[in-house]
Structures are given as C-alpha cells and as structure tokens.
Design an enzyme around this catalytic site. Structure first.
Site, mmCIF file in Angstrom:
data_model
loop_
_atom_site.group_PDB
_atom_site.id
_atom_site.type_symbol
_atom_site.label_atom_id
_atom_site.label_comp_id
_atom_site.label_asym_id
_atom_site.label_seq_id
_atom_site.Cartn_x
_atom_site.Cartn_y
_atom_site.Cartn_z
ATOM 1 C CE LYS A 1 2.304 2.405 4.573
ATOM 2 N NZ LYS A 1 1.707 1.553 3.503
ATOM 3 C CB SER B 2 -0.905 0.013 1.239
ATOM 4 O OG SER B 2 -1.775 -1.097 1.218
ATOM 5 C CE LYS C 18 -5.171 -1.162 2.059
ATOM 6 N NZ LYS C 18 -3.913 -1.918 2.120
#
Length: 297
Positions: free
Chosen positions: A241, A98, A173
């Site tokens: 993140k 990701s 995502k």
C-alpha cells in the site's frame, strides 16, 4: 495529565496507547476490532465510536491502515468531525497512519475549518519500535502545535522531527518506505544468492553486518528471512500500500521511480500467492520461487 484519544489499536496502536497510559494520561480508546482488554485493565476507557472519543479528548491520535480508514474515522457517521461540529472546542488531531500526502492536506484543511489543529505524524520502526517506544516519528504541522505535542510523542518515539507543514510528514514516510522496501528486496537477493552459491547465509549476514552493507534491515529482516520468521511484524499488504502511494504521488509529480515499481510488483506477487498477512521480510519467498531455491542455513 491530558485527556487523550487513541483510535486504531492493532499491532502498532496497542503498545503506543499503552505508553501514553503509563505516561500518566487518561486514554479514551476506540478500535473497530475492539479495545484490547490489557488497555482497559491499565485504565483506558472503551468508547463506542470516534465521535465519543472526540467528545472526551483534547488530543486525538489515529493509527489506521489506509487513507479511506482515516477519512471514515474523521468524517464518516459518528466520526470525529461530528463531535467537532457539536462542540467546537479546540482539539488537536494527530494522524500517525501512513497515508496519501495529498489527501492528508485535504483532511488538514477540513479539520482547520472546524477550528482545530491537524498533525500528520507517521512512524517508522515497526512493532518492535512501538513496543519499545523507540519509533522514529516524522511530523507535518505548524511549529507551535508541534511543540505542544512533542512531549507526548516522546512517550512513543525516540527520534521526533518536524519536517514542515501538513503533508510533509507523509512525504517523509514515503521516502522512508522506498528505502526500506528496496533494501528488503536487496537483502533478499543477496542472501538468496549466497545460499544458492553454497555459502551459509547466516555467516554471510554476520560478516556483512560488520561492513558497509550493514543496515537495520539486514540485521532484522535478514534474520527473519534466514529463520523463516514471517509472522507480522509489518504486513506485506501494508508495505505494498505504501509503495502504491509512492508511485501514485511520483506519477503526479512526473518522477520516475523504476526500482520502486519493480519492488512493488514483487509485493503484488506475494499477495497473489496468499502472503498479504505475512511479514514484509517474506518478500524473499517470491525471489525464492523465481530461483527455485529456498534459503537454508
């Protein structure tokens, strides 16, 4: 049977690679933390570098923590690109990490210039989905490339969707992580409120699972909050993140994501309190500090 490379063998990557081996493929493996012995026993081959993986594999999967990690594996010393420069045979690079959509597009262009195909295929479902091969996989690729790798992705995931061109898998995502993170925060608030008000949060959760508030997050993360099961799982630092990527992209697009920003600040607070390695359900710990109350059954 294909010769397949898999780079990044952490909580997610190890079971995913295992499914590929059991699916009949020959695996060439590399991880900076070392290749788990269980995969070697299953027939996987330990490679000293990403370059060595790419020298042996036709399709190469990456499952890495962050954008710089992917860039290093692709283009760093003894990286995949070194092998592609030496032997320009057609390969498919499939990044299941990701990472930034903008950087993904740049990586794809550089790999394309070396004569190979690039796929971004981030996943949702966490360690449970990785172990059970029930991951949701969001794919950015040319349709012809997608059709080639779809049967292999099917060994690791249950819901596999071509979103569009390179970068769109990562965009999807990010949308997923916005929903998941904000829902984790909402579940934490709800269970904290119920506990502070004097109700049994376990019974509240049980009741809510039968109503419109039901969700996979309430089912899994709500249980972790009540039972204090904060071992990863998907770590706080990784969720933070992903939200930071979402906010950076939103800034570039001129889009305001106010609740995402608030939730990211709570994840930052978790990290400041030593919780970087906690499961992301431990976001509730910061809410508990603000309320001076810990959820109790």
């Amino acid at each position: 049977m294909n010769n397949i490379g898999f780079i990044g063998l952490g909580i997610m990557g190890t079971p995913m690679a295992g499914h590929l081996i059991r699916g009949g493929h020959k695996l060439f493996l590399h991880s900076r933390s070392g290749v788990p012995e269980e995969l070697i026993k299953q027939g996987g081959k330990n490679c000293a570098s990403p370059k060595e993986v790419a020298q042996n594999a036709e399709i190469i999967f990456l499952m890495l923590p962050d954008t710089p990690d992917v860039e290093k594996v692709l283009f760093g010393h003894n990286g995949i690109a070194d092998a592609l420069n030496e032997n320009p045979a057609k390969r498919i690079i499939v990044d299941m990490s990701s990472i930034s959509p903008l950087e993904t597009i740049k990586f794809a262009n550089r790999i394309n210039q070396l004569g190979c195909d690039y796929v971004d295929a981030p996943v949702s479902g966490g360690d449970v989905g990785a172990k059970n091969a029930t991951l949701t996989i969001m794919v950015g690729a040319d349709e012809s490339v997608f059709e080639k790798i779809k049967p292999i992705l099917g060994l690791m995931g249950q819901t596999i969707t071509l979103i569009g061109a390179n970068g769109t898998g990562q965009i999807c995502k990010i949308a997923n992580q916005i929903i998941v993170a904000l829902t984790i925060e909402a579940v934490g608030e709800a269970l904290l409120f119920a506990s502070k008000a004097g109700a049994d949060p376990a019974r509240v959760r049980q009741a809510l699972l039968g109503g419109f508030a039901s969700s996979r997050v309430l089912e899994v993360h709500g249980n972790r909050m009540i039972k204090r099961l904060f071992d990863p799982g998907f770590r706080i630092e990784l969720q933070q993140k992903d939200l930071a990527i979402a906010l950076s992209c939103a800034s570039d697009l001129g889009v305001s994501l106010p609740n995402t920003a608030t939730t990211e600040s709570l994840y930052n607070a978790c990290i400041a309190h030593g919780g970087a390695k906690w499961d992301n359900s431990a976001l509730v710990c910061i809410l508990e500090k603000l309320a001076n109350h810990q959820i109790k059954e």
